[in-house]
Scaffold this motif. Structure first.
Motif, PDB file in Angstrom:
ATOM      1  N   UNK A 102       2.181  -0.392  -2.126  1.00 39.62           N
ATOM      2  CA  UNK A 102       3.264  -1.119  -2.765  1.00 39.62           C
ATOM      3  C   UNK A 102       2.746  -1.626  -4.097  1.00 39.62           C
ATOM      4  N   UNK A 103       3.545  -1.456  -5.140  1.00 43.98           N
ATOM      5  CA  UNK A 103       3.146  -1.929  -6.451  1.00 43.98           C
ATOM      6  C   UNK A 103       4.363  -2.463  -7.192  1.00 43.98           C
ATOM      7  N   UNK A 113      -3.975  -1.784  -3.124  1.00 44.09           N
ATOM      8  CA  UNK A 113      -4.333  -1.617  -1.717  1.00 44.09           C
ATOM      9  C   UNK A 113      -3.451  -0.546  -1.089  1.00 44.09           C
ATOM     10  N   UNK A 114      -4.079   0.349  -0.324  1.00 44.19           N
ATOM     11  CA  UNK A 114      -3.318   1.311   0.482  1.00 44.19           C
ATOM     12  C   UNK A 114      -3.419   0.868   1.938  1.00 44.19           C
ATOM     13  N   UNK A 128      -7.020  -0.794   2.628  1.00 42.69           N
ATOM     14  CA  UNK A 128      -8.246  -0.533   1.871  1.00 42.69           C
ATOM     15  C   UNK A 128      -7.951  -0.525   0.379  1.00 42.69           C
ATOM     16  N   UNK A 129      -8.906  -0.981  -0.410  1.00 41.00           N
ATOM     17  CA  UNK A 129      -8.759  -1.000  -1.856  1.00 41.00           C
ATOM     18  C   UNK A 129      -9.063   0.353  -2.471  1.00 41.00           C
ATOM     19  N   UNK A 130      -8.253   0.720  -3.462  1.00 40.22           N
ATOM     20  CA  UNK A 130      -8.506   1.963  -4.184  1.00 40.22           C
ATOM     21  C   UNK A 130      -9.687   1.794  -5.125  1.00 40.22           C
TER      22      UNK A 130
END
Length: 141
Positions: A102-103, A113-114, A128-130
């Motif tokens: 979500x962005x 974050x995914x 988890x962070x990209x």
């Protein structure tokens, strides 16, 4: 404006035990995370195609390919491909091969974050962070 996008690839519903072929594929996919000592290629034969970017416009992302718990390739128009190698393993990402994000911007960035999507009922898994988006030229198949 809030944008939510679900990127998914086919999920294999094979038995839980790994066959030698599945194990070899997993090892090849994990090799995609390993950058050569000269920093110009990855263990799967993909080549670096320019400096890494912190953000990529959502219009430059057409699909994704989850390669392992740490590696995602994002493809866009004109054969442009960006590889994201997560700083840490994201549990179940490689198995489920689907995630959401979500962005509030019109771009996806390294600090976003995914969240892994799990199971047939689509429950939320690990978040988890990209990492930076590395332009690559994928290895020939």
């Amino acid at each position: 404006m809030r944008t939510t996008l679900i990127l998914a690839t086919a999920v294999s519903l094979s038995a839980c035990m790994s066959t030698p072929e599945q194990q070899a594929r997993a090892e090849r996919n994990e090799a995609a995370a390993v950058l050569s000592p000269d920093g110009q290629s990855f263990g799967d034969g993909a080549r670096v195609a320019g400096p890494a970017r912190t953000c990529v416009s959502l219009s430059q992302i057409r699909n994704s390919r989850v390669r392992s718990d740490r590696v995602i390739d994002f493809s866009g128009p004109g054969r442009q491909t960006y590889r994201v190698v997560l700083n840490q393993s994201c549990p179940q990402l490689g198995f489920e091969q689907r995630f959401t994000y979500s962005t509030s911007l019109t771009q996806l960035c390294a600090q976003d974050i995914i969240t892994v999507l799990q199971g047939p009922g689509i429950s939320r898994g690990a978040s988890c962070g990209l990492a930076p988006f590395q332009p690559i030229v994928p290895a020939r198949r």
